[in-house]
Design an enzyme around this catalytic site. Structure first.
Site, PDB file in Angstrom:
ATOM      1  N   GLU A  23     -11.653  -3.919  -2.372  1.00  0.00           N
ATOM      2  CA  GLU A  23     -10.739  -2.906  -2.889  1.00  0.00           C
ATOM      3  C   GLU A  23     -10.565  -3.092  -4.400  1.00  0.00           C
ATOM      4  O   GLU A  23      -9.913  -4.025  -4.846  1.00  0.00           O
ATOM      5  CB  GLU A  23      -9.387  -3.030  -2.192  1.00  0.00           C
ATOM      6  CG  GLU A  23      -9.450  -2.960  -0.675  1.00  0.00           C
ATOM      7  CD  GLU A  23      -8.263  -3.672  -0.030  1.00  0.00           C
ATOM      8  OE1 GLU A  23      -7.131  -3.201  -0.211  1.00  0.00           O
ATOM      9  OE2 GLU A  23      -8.483  -4.707   0.629  1.00  0.00           O
ATOM     10  N   HIS A  78       0.802  -1.232   0.000  1.00  0.00           N
ATOM     11  CA  HIS A  78       0.000   0.000   0.000  1.00  0.00           C
ATOM     12  C   HIS A  78       0.835   1.283   0.000  1.00  0.00           C
ATOM     13  O   HIS A  78       0.494   2.253   0.677  1.00  0.00           O
ATOM     14  CB  HIS A  78      -0.941   0.018   1.207  1.00  0.00           C
ATOM     15  CG  HIS A  78      -2.025  -1.023   1.160  1.00  0.00           C
ATOM     16  ND1 HIS A  78      -2.579  -1.496  -0.009  1.00  0.00           N
ATOM     17  CD2 HIS A  78      -2.682  -1.683   2.166  1.00  0.00           C
ATOM     18  CE1 HIS A  78      -3.513  -2.388   0.270  1.00  0.00           C
ATOM     19  NE2 HIS A  78      -3.589  -2.523   1.579  1.00  0.00           N
ATOM     20  N   HIS A  88      -9.547   1.938   0.893  1.00  0.00           N
ATOM     21  CA  HIS A  88      -9.462   0.777   1.777  1.00  0.00           C
ATOM     22  C   HIS A  88     -10.512   0.839   2.900  1.00  0.00           C
ATOM     23  O   HIS A  88     -10.203   0.560   4.061  1.00  0.00           O
ATOM     24  CB  HIS A  88      -8.052   0.686   2.362  1.00  0.00           C
ATOM     25  CG  HIS A  88      -7.617  -0.695   2.718  1.00  0.00           C
ATOM     26  ND1 HIS A  88      -8.424  -1.567   3.418  1.00  0.00           N
ATOM     27  CD2 HIS A  88      -6.456  -1.360   2.462  1.00  0.00           C
ATOM     28  CE1 HIS A  88      -7.769  -2.706   3.596  1.00  0.00           C
ATOM     29  NE2 HIS A  88      -6.574  -2.609   3.027  1.00  0.00           N
TER      30      HIS A  88
END
Length: 344
Positions: free
Chosen positions: A309, A109, A178
């Site tokens: 996601e 991420h 997220h």
């Protein structure tokens, strides 16, 4: 009609440049959402049940301090590259790039300080808010000055999230939000009574560090076949699964398509996910452990939320047969995801 309001939410500490964090409240007849200029975080998302009662269906914190501390990316936009890059390494045009390793042997991420941990510049729109930031060349090890715009717009019962970006050098990019959902209301203990379906004929098997092996596997005859709705708790038991944290491969194309649907029978709440993205990571909050104090002093145990996601496939920068994850100078990255809320 959508009403848009902005309020102060907190201040960044001086050592992080100070700066005011604002909260933007978007409200229609059926949905109310609060979004922060820190991390483009969806902090609150209230939708109606079948009796017309509003509940907040996303996990998060009451204060900025909660979001500034370590947490599992609640509600945030993550990037430059969502999900995992194996060993935090990739090569482009003959040059090797090494990213920060923040997830075992991998980069996750965006790295140590991804898009979720920075202040964005907001612009109020008639029905939403647009955030901008420049991610400088070399930030978190990624090449190129990257201009990024994230736009949230609310229309009736539909929340649209649009991501746009332009880069001065070729760079991998994959942006997602997220948010952690529980359609019974945040703070509910699990999502076992939710019925989930995902429009995918294949998924990506992963190794023990959650990196795709490279195989694109058919869901047919496996616990990953979610093409028809399954009740989550019973399904996990039946297939002896600890939970999901996998990318489902969507039908390719730039057009909007329905890719997932979640229904919560007790409340009647339904959420549909539509997107232009090639993949969707289905995650069932396997790493939540009840240690975080969330909104209204709620605790968030394992499986107390799910994430859907929309994104490119994990580790695509190292797997040439995965969908293209590279943005070249002169091109525009442009993807949209729509969350549609209703009751049944």
């Amino acid at each position: 009609m959508t009403a848009v309001r902005r309020e102060a939410f907190g201040r960044m500490p001086p050592e992080e440049g100070g700066g005011e964090v604002e909260k933007f409240v978007l409200q229609s007849d059926s949905v109310r959402v609060e979004i922060l200029s820190f991390g483009c975080i969806i902090a609150t998302l209230e939708t109606k049940d079948r009796d017309g009662q509003f509940s907040d269906v996303v996990l998060g914190f009451d204060t900025l301090e909660g979001y500034r501390r370590k947490h599992p990316f609640f509600g945030a936009v993550v990037g430059r590259v969502a999900n995992r890059i194996a060993k935090g390494r990739f090569s482009l045009d003959g040059k090797e790039y090494q990213l920060f390793l923040n997830n075992g042997p991998n980069s996750l991420h965006g790295g140590a300080k991804g898009f979720d941990k920075v202040l964005w510049s907001p612009q109020v729109l008639p029905n939403g808010v647009r955030f901008f930031r420049l991610s400088p060349d070399g930030e978190e090890g990624y090449p190129g000055d990257l201009k990024v715009w994230v736009t949230y717009t609310l229309s009736g019962r539909e929340l649209a999230i649009n991501y746009q970006a332009q880069s001065s050098k070729t760079t991998p990019i994959s942006l997602t939000n997220h948010a952690y959902f529980n359609l019974a209301g945040q703070g509910s203990q699990d999502v076992y009574d939710h019925e989930v379906s995902i429009e995918a004929d294949s998924y990506l098997p992963v190794d023990d560090t959650k990196i795709p092996t490279g195989e694109v596997a058919a869901v047919q005859g496996t616990g990953f076949d979610l093409r028809q709705p399954v009740e989550l708790g019973k399904h996990l038991q039946k297939f002896h699964l600890d939970g999901f944290d996998h990318n489902f491969c969507l039908h390719q194309g730039q057009d909007r398509r329905l890719v997932a649907r979640v229904f919560h029978p007790p409340s009647g709440r339904t959420m549909e996910v539509h997107t232009t993205q090639p993949g969707i990571q289905f995650y069932t909050g396997n790493n939540l452990d009840g240690s975080l104090k969330g909104k209204g002093a709620a605790t968030y145990p394992k499986h107390s939320a799910f994430c859907l996601e929309t994104q490119n496939w994990p580790d695509a920068v190292n797997k040439p047969h995965f969908p293209n994850v590279l943005l070249h100078p002169g091109e525009e990255y442009n993807h949209t995801t729509w969350l549609v809320f209703s009751t049944a």
